[in-house]
Scaffold this motif. Structure first.
Motif, PDB file in Angstrom:
ATOM      1  N   LYS A  21       0.841  -1.192   0.000  1.00  0.00           N
ATOM      2  CA  LYS A  21       0.000   0.000   0.000  1.00  0.00           C
ATOM      3  C   LYS A  21       0.882   1.251   0.000  1.00  0.00           C
ATOM      4  CE  LYS A  21      -3.689  -2.312   2.558  1.00  0.00           C
ATOM      5  NZ  LYS A  21      -4.489  -2.316   3.791  1.00  0.00           N
ATOM      6  N   GLY A  22       0.431   2.302  -0.675  1.00  0.00           N
ATOM      7  CA  GLY A  22       1.146   3.561  -0.659  1.00  0.00           C
ATOM      8  C   GLY A  22       2.251   3.672  -1.675  1.00  0.00           C
ATOM      9  N   GLN A  34      -3.055  -3.921  -9.487  1.00  0.00           N
ATOM     10  CA  GLN A  34      -2.102  -5.028  -9.538  1.00  0.00           C
ATOM     11  C   GLN A  34      -1.328  -5.151  -8.235  1.00  0.00           C
ATOM     12  OE1 GLN A  34      -0.135  -3.721 -13.180  1.00  0.00           O
ATOM     13  NE2 GLN A  34      -0.816  -5.594 -14.190  1.00  0.00           N
ATOM     14  N   MET A  35      -1.037  -4.014  -7.598  1.00  0.00           N
ATOM     15  CA  MET A  35      -0.353  -4.060  -6.313  1.00  0.00           C
ATOM     16  C   MET A  35      -1.183  -4.810  -5.284  1.00  0.00           C
ATOM     17  SD  MET A  35       2.535  -2.498  -6.589  1.00  0.00           S
ATOM     18  CE  MET A  35       2.909  -2.074  -4.913  1.00  0.00           C
ATOM     19  N   LYS A  36      -2.490  -4.575  -5.296  1.00  0.00           N
ATOM     20  CA  LYS A  36      -3.364  -5.275  -4.357  1.00  0.00           C
ATOM     21  C   LYS A  36      -3.369  -6.774  -4.652  1.00  0.00           C
ATOM     22  CE  LYS A  36      -8.021  -5.222  -2.405  1.00  0.00           C
ATOM     23  NZ  LYS A  36      -8.137  -6.686  -2.437  1.00  0.00           N
ATOM     24  N   ASP A  37      -3.351  -7.136  -5.932  1.00  0.00           N
ATOM     25  CA  ASP A  37      -3.306  -8.556  -6.283  1.00  0.00           C
ATOM     26  C   ASP A  37      -2.026  -9.203  -5.767  1.00  0.00           C
ATOM     27  OD1 ASP A  37      -5.720  -8.248  -7.546  1.00  0.00           O
ATOM     28  OD2 ASP A  37      -4.847  -7.971  -9.544  1.00  0.00           O
ATOM     29  N   ASP A  40      -2.335  -9.588  -1.981  1.00  0.00           N
ATOM     30  CA  ASP A  40      -3.210 -10.715  -1.640  1.00  0.00           C
ATOM     31  C   ASP A  40      -2.512 -12.046  -1.910  1.00  0.00           C
ATOM     32  OD1 ASP A  40      -5.105  -8.863  -0.956  1.00  0.00           O
ATOM     33  OD2 ASP A  40      -6.197  -8.994  -2.862  1.00  0.00           O
ATOM     34  N   ALA A  41      -1.741 -12.101  -2.997  1.00  0.00           N
ATOM     35  CA  ALA A  41      -1.008 -13.333  -3.298  1.00  0.00           C
ATOM     36  C   ALA A  41       0.013 -13.648  -2.211  1.00  0.00           C
ATOM     37  CB  ALA A  41      -0.314 -13.216  -4.659  1.00  0.00           C
ATOM     38  N   LEU A  42       0.678 -12.611  -1.691  1.00  0.00           N
ATOM     39  CA  LEU A  42       1.634 -12.821  -0.605  1.00  0.00           C
ATOM     40  C   LEU A  42       0.929 -13.293   0.659  1.00  0.00           C
ATOM     41  CD1 LEU A  42       4.487 -12.646   0.517  1.00  0.00           C
ATOM     42  CD2 LEU A  42       4.102 -10.215   0.977  1.00  0.00           C
ATOM     43  N   PHE A 152       8.701  -9.435  -7.502  1.00  0.00           N
ATOM     44  CA  PHE A 152       9.528 -10.301  -6.667  1.00  0.00           C
ATOM     45  C   PHE A 152       8.667 -11.260  -5.858  1.00  0.00           C
ATOM     46  CE2 PHE A 152      11.966 -10.976  -2.663  1.00  0.00           C
ATOM     47  CZ  PHE A 152      12.998 -11.717  -3.216  1.00  0.00           C
ATOM     48  N   ILE A 153       7.407 -10.891  -5.625  1.00  0.00           N
ATOM     49  CA  ILE A 153       6.501 -11.788  -4.893  1.00  0.00           C
ATOM     50  C   ILE A 153       6.255 -13.057  -5.695  1.00  0.00           C
ATOM     51  CG2 ILE A 153       4.175 -11.981  -3.910  1.00  0.00           C
ATOM     52  CD1 ILE A 153       4.259  -9.029  -3.331  1.00  0.00           C
TER      53      ILE A 153
END
Length: 557
Positions: A21-22, A34-37, A40-42, A152-153
Motif C-alpha cells: 500500500k502507498g 495489480q499491487m493489491k493482487d 493478496d497473493a503474498l 519479486f513476490i
C-alpha cells in the motif's frame, strides 16, 4: 568532474509494513489494482506455509559490507567504481536478525550511513521445500523499505513448504533501469556521488546439487535460488536478496567481499556477484549429466547385449520389463532437464541484454569515466561463457535423450521377440496339457463305467441278502441250544431255560436305551444352562430384538 547535487527530503511514505500500500506513486511499480493482487497473493502464500507464523522467531541472516567515507575525501572526483580512497575499510558484518524491532534498527542504520555499502539478505529455509525462516511481517517490512518490484513476490511464492509437485517449469525475470535514487532516503547532509541511473533486477535460477540422502536413488536434486538486486549509484549502495542460497554460494560471496574489502560500493562487486551466482549454479550440471549418462549406459548395455531368445540365468546383461519403466522414467527426467536448461539459457541471455542496455545507458552520460562500463563488459563476457556451458549441457541431454529413445525401441523389440517365443512355448505346452487331459478324461469315463457296473452288482447282492435275511435269523434262533430235535419221537423239544435268551436280550437293549436317554437329558440341561446364562449377561432373550434393532428394522421397512 561530477557536479555535486543534494537530494531533497523525501515525501513521507506509508508504513513499510503495509507494503504494497502507498506505492502507486512510484513510477517503476505497477498499477494500484495489480499491487493489491500481489499483496493478496503474498498473504495467501503466507497462509499456505510460505513463511513462519507470527509467534515464531525469525532467522534472517544479513551480510552488511560498508566503508565509511572520510570527511576530506574528494567526493566530486569519485567515480561509480568507487576507487579506494582515504577512509576506513571494514570487513562484512554477519548479522542474525530475529525480531522486527532488530530489523527496523538495522534498516535505520543503513539509511543513515554515509558511505559505500552493500547489503545482502538471505531468506533461508531448513531444507529445499520447507518454510522460509522469517515471518510475513518481516518480509513485508523489507519489501516496503527498499521499494522492491512487486514481481519479486512471484519468485517468493515459489518457495515455502511443498507437499505436492513442485513448480520446476516456473521461471521469472524482471529488470528496470532509469531509477533515479530508488531508495529516496538521502538526507540534506548527504550528497550524490554520481549522475548515473540506478537499476533493479530479479530472477529465479535453477541448478542441480547433491542431496546427500539415502533416498531417492538419484543422488542429485533440482534446487532453485531467487535473486533480487537494487543498485543505487547515487549513494553507492547495493541491496541484494537471495532466496534459499546454498552454503557454498554464501562462502564464495564472503570471499568476494574480502576481495573488495576497501570498495564495498564498487560496481565491479555488484556485477561480479551475478557471475558468482551463475557460476556456482552451473557447476552441478556436469556431474549430474555424467551420472545420468552412466546410468543410461547400463540400460544401453542390457539392451544391446541382451539375448532375444535364449536367456542365461548367470548373465546380468538381460533386458527386463522393469528396464522399460526405467527408460520411461529417465526420458521424463531428461525432458524436464531440457526445459530447465532452456529456461536458464533464456535467463542468461536476458541478463546479457540487460547488461548491454545498462552499458549503453551509462555510456551516454557525459559525466562517466571511460572505464565505468568495464564491469558491464566483464558481466557480458562471463554470462556468454555461462550460456555456452549451459548450451553444451543441454546438447548433452538432448543427445542422451535421443539415445534413450533408440535403446527404448530396441529393448521393447527384444522383449516382444522374447514374449512371442514364450507365447509359442506356452501354446505348445497348453496343447500337450490338453492332449493329456483328453486321455485322462477317457480313463475317467472307463473308471466311471466300471463303477456303475460295480454299483449294479452291489445292489443285486443287497437284494439277495434282504431276501435270505429272515430265513437266516430264524435259522440262527433254532440253531441255539434252547431247541433240540428228538430222534425217537421226531418232535422239536424246547428247553425250559429259553427265557434266559429274552432276559439277556431285553436287558441289554434296555440298558442301551437308558444310556441314550441319559445322554440326551444331560445335553438338554447343558443347553438350558447356556441359554439362561446368555439371558443373564444380555438382559434379554438371545433371540429377542432390542428397541434400537426394532427401530432400525422399521426404518428399513
Amino acid at each position: 568532474m561530477k557536479a555535486e547535487r543534494e537530494y531533497e527530503l523525501p515525501v513521507p511514505q506509508a508504513d513499510p509494513s503495509t507494503y504494497p500500500k502507498g506505492y502507486a506513486e512510484n513510477e517503476r511499480l505497477v498499477s494500484t489494482a495489480q499491487m493489491k493482487d500481489y499483496s493478496d497473493a503474498l498473504s495467501r502464500a503466507a497462509q499456505d506455509q510460505l513463511c513462519l507464523p507470527d509467534h515464531q522467531q525469525s532467522r534472517l541472516k544479513c551480510f552488511h559490507f560498508k566503508r565509511l567515507e572520510s570527511e576530506n575525501s574528494n567526493k566530486s572526483s569519485s567515480t561509480l567504481r568507487g576507487r579506494a580512497g582515504s577512509g576506513e575499510a571494514k570487513d562484512a558484518d554477519e548479522i542474525n536478525i530475529t525480531s522486527i524491532t532488530q530489523l527496523k534498527e538495522h534498516l535505520e542504520e543503513i539509511h543513515t550511513f554515509a558511505g559505500q555499502q552493500t547489503v545482502l539478505y538471505c531468506f533461508d529455509a531448513r531444507n529445499s521445500w520447507s518454510r522460509l525462516q522469517l515471518t510475513e511481517e518481516m518480509i513485508r517490512t523489507i519489501l516496503g523499505n527498499y521499494r522492491l518490484n512487486p514481481k519479486f513476490i512471484e519468485i517468493l511464492i515459489t518457495f515455502g513448504e511443498r507437499i505436492t509437485a513442485t513448480e520446476e517449469s516456473f521461471a521469472s525475470y524482471y529488470d528496470k533501469i532509469h531509477l533515479s535514487n530508488p531508495f529516496k532516503t538521502v538526507g540534506p547532509s548527504q550528497t550524490v556521488n554520481s549522475d548515473l541511473e540506478g537499476y533493479e533486477i530479479g530472477y529465479i535460477l535453477k541448478y542441480a546439487a547433491r542431496h546427500n540422502r539415502d533416498r531417492p536413488k538419484d543422488p542429485f536434486v533440482i534446487r532453485q535460488t531467487g535473486v533480487n538486486q537494487i543498485c543505487c549509484p547515487q549513494r553507492q549502495l547495493g541491496v541484494w536478496i537471495l532466496l534459499h542460497a546454498a552454503t557454498g554460494l554464501k562462502d564464495r560471496l564472503r570471499s568476494l567481499f574480502e576481495k573488495f574489502n576497501r570498495e564495498p560500493g564498487n560496481l565491479a562487486l555488484q556485477i561480479e556477484i551475478h557471475l558468482v551466482i551463475f557460476q556456482y549454479c552451473g557447476e552441478g550440471w556436469r556431474p549430474y549429466i555424467a551420472y545420468l549418462e552412466s546410468f543410461a549406459e547400463e540400460l544401453t548395455d542390457r539392451g544391446f547385449y541382451s539375448q532375444a531368445i535364449s536367456r542365461s540365468e548367470v548373465d546380468s546383461l538381460q533386458a527386463e520389463i522393469s528396464d522399460v519403466r526405467e527408460l520411461h522414467f529417465l526420458s521424463d527426467k531428461l525432458r524436464r532437464l531440457v526445459q530447465i536448461l532452456s529456461l536458464n539459457i533464456h535467463l542468461a541471455r536476458q541478463l546479457a541484454k540487460f547488461a548491454e542496455r545498462l552499458e549503453a545507458s551509462w555510456s551516454s552520460s557525459k559525466l562517466t569515466s571511460p572505464d565505468t562500463n568495464l564491469p558491464m563488459k566483464s558481466l557480458v563476457a562471463g554470462i556468454n561463457e555461462q550460456i555456452f556451458s549451459l548450451e553444451v549441457s543441454k546438447s548433452r541431454v538432448d543427445a542422451l535423450l535421443d539415445r534413450i529413445k533408440d535403446i527404448s525401441v530396441l529393448v521393447r523389440q527384444v522383449l516382444d521377440i522374447r514374449n512371442e517365443a514364450s507365447n509359442r512355448s506356452m501354446s505348445m505346452n497348453l496343447r500337450e496339457i490338453s492332449a493329456a487331459g483328453v486321455e485322462e478324461n477317457q480313463h475317467m469315463r472307463m473308471i466311471a463305467a466300471k463303477g456303475a457296473k460295480d454299483t449294479k452288482m452291489v445292489a443285486f447282492i443287497t437284494i439277495i441278502t434282504a431276501i435270505f435275511l429272515p430265513a437266516t435269523f430264524i435259522a440262527s434262533i433254532f440253531g441255539t441250544n434252547f431247541f433240540d430235535f428228538d430222534g425217537d419221537t421226531k418232535e422239536l423239544v424246547v428247553g425250559t431255560n429259553f427265557w434266559i435268551y429274552f432276559v439277556f436280550a431285553g436287558g441289554i437293549t434296555t440298558l442301551i436305551f437308558l444310556g441314550w436317554v441319559i445322554w440326551k437329558i444331560r445335553l438338554l440341561n447343558r443347553l438350558v444352562f447356556y441359554f439362561y446364562r446368555a439371558i443373564h449377561r444380555r438382559g434379554r432373550y438371545p433371540f429377542q430384538r432390542t428397541d434400537e434393532e426394532k427401530g432400525s428394522q422399521s426404518d428399513l421397512g
